[in-house]
Scaffold this motif. Sequence first.
Motif, short mmCIF file in Angstrom:
data_model
loop_
_atom_site.label_atom_id
_atom_site.label_comp_id
_atom_site.label_asym_id
_atom_site.label_seq_id
_atom_site.Cartn_x
_atom_site.Cartn_y
_atom_site.Cartn_z
N SER A 1 0.83 -1.20 0.00
CA SER A 1 0.00 0.00 0.00
C SER A 1 0.86 1.25 0.00
O SER A 1 2.00 1.25 0.47
CB SER A 1 -0.93 0.01 1.21
OG SER A 1 -0.19 0.13 2.39
N SER B 1 -3.57 3.60 -2.34
CA SER B 1 -3.55 2.60 -3.42
C SER B 1 -2.99 1.33 -2.79
O SER B 1 -2.09 1.39 -1.94
CB SER B 1 -2.70 3.05 -4.61
OG SER B 1 -1.36 3.15 -4.25
N CYS C 1 -2.61 -3.29 -3.26
CA CYS C 1 -2.82 -4.56 -3.94
C CYS C 1 -2.37 -5.67 -2.99
O CYS C 1 -1.81 -5.40 -1.93
CB CYS C 1 -2.05 -4.63 -5.26
SG CYS C 1 -0.26 -4.68 -5.05
N ASP D 1 -4.68 -3.82 -8.65
CA ASP D 1 -3.97 -2.78 -9.37
C ASP D 1 -3.63 -1.65 -8.41
O ASP D 1 -4.49 -0.84 -8.06
CB ASP D 1 -4.84 -2.26 -10.51
CG ASP D 1 -4.15 -1.21 -11.36
OD1 ASP D 1 -2.96 -0.88 -11.08
OD2 ASP D 1 -4.77 -0.70 -12.29
N ASN D 2 -2.39 -1.60 -7.98
CA ASN D 2 -2.00 -0.56 -7.04
C ASN D 2 -1.70 0.77 -7.73
O ASN D 2 -1.24 1.71 -7.10
CB ASN D 2 -0.83 -0.99 -6.15
CG ASN D 2 0.42 -1.30 -6.92
OD1 ASN D 2 0.36 -1.65 -8.10
ND2 ASN D 2 1.57 -1.19 -6.29
N ASN D 3 -1.99 0.87 -9.02
CA ASN D 3 -1.88 2.15 -9.71
C ASN D 3 -3.15 2.97 -9.57
O ASN D 3 -3.16 4.15 -9.88
CB ASN D 3 -1.56 1.94 -11.19
CG ASN D 3 -0.17 1.38 -11.38
OD1 ASN D 3 0.78 1.82 -10.73
ND2 ASN D 3 -0.03 0.40 -12.24
N GLN D 4 -4.24 2.34 -9.13
CA GLN D 4 -5.50 3.05 -8.92
C GLN D 4 -5.53 3.62 -7.50
O GLN D 4 -5.26 2.92 -6.55
CB GLN D 4 -6.68 2.12 -9.14
CG GLN D 4 -6.80 1.63 -10.55
CD GLN D 4 -8.02 0.76 -10.75
OE1 GLN D 4 -8.73 0.45 -9.82
NE2 GLN D 4 -8.26 0.39 -11.99
N LYS D 5 -5.87 4.89 -7.41
CA LYS D 5 -5.94 5.54 -6.11
C LYS D 5 -7.39 5.70 -5.70
O LYS D 5 -8.25 5.98 -6.53
CB LYS D 5 -5.25 6.89 -6.17
CG LYS D 5 -3.76 6.80 -6.43
CD LYS D 5 -3.15 8.16 -6.59
CE LYS D 5 -1.68 8.09 -6.87
NZ LYS D 5 -1.34 7.53 -8.17
N SER D 6 -7.66 5.52 -4.42
CA SER D 6 -9.00 5.70 -3.86
C SER D 6 -8.90 6.63 -2.66
O SER D 6 -7.87 6.69 -2.00
CB SER D 6 -9.57 4.36 -3.39
OG SER D 6 -9.63 3.44 -4.43
N GLU E 1 -12.32 3.80 1.49
CA GLU E 1 -11.82 2.44 1.65
C GLU E 1 -11.87 1.96 3.10
O GLU E 1 -11.84 0.77 3.35
CB GLU E 1 -10.38 2.34 1.13
CG GLU E 1 -10.26 2.48 -0.37
CD GLU E 1 -10.98 1.39 -1.12
OE1 GLU E 1 -10.93 0.22 -0.70
OE2 GLU E 1 -11.60 1.70 -2.15
N TRP F 1 -10.51 -8.58 -11.81
CA TRP F 1 -9.60 -7.69 -12.52
C TRP F 1 -9.39 -8.07 -13.98
O TRP F 1 -8.59 -7.46 -14.66
CB TRP F 1 -8.25 -7.65 -11.79
CG TRP F 1 -8.37 -6.98 -10.47
CD1 TRP F 1 -8.48 -5.64 -10.24
CD2 TRP F 1 -8.40 -7.59 -9.18
NE1 TRP F 1 -8.59 -5.39 -8.90
CE2 TRP F 1 -8.54 -6.56 -8.22
CE3 TRP F 1 -8.33 -8.91 -8.74
CZ2 TRP F 1 -8.61 -6.81 -6.87
CZ3 TRP F 1 -8.40 -9.16 -7.38
CH2 TRP F 1 -8.54 -8.12 -6.46
#
Length: 99
Positions: A13, A25, A27, A37-42, A47, A83
Amino acid sequence: MIFGDKNIFAIESDFFQGKDYLFISYCFWVDNEKVGDNNQKSLLVSELENIEHNLNTLNNRKSSKLEEYSCKEIYAYLNFELWNIGSSDIKIENIENIN
């Protein structure tokens, strides 16, 4: 940051400070394979409910529907269904009853 052993199970993370909000982000790693996908940010606040739910139900998940499949089959199924990575020949029906 990586928590755990990527060769067994780990969570990777990163946190990002925006102007007004904190983002995350993350995974998972299972048997040295990346899940997610740790390229996506939330938004972290979005979360937190999911993370809290997962922590509250830790070690309390089961489904007789999954017992007939191997760990590798379930991993392939989740990777494909969540995914769209890889492929899965199995179709698991009615797994919404997993606690």
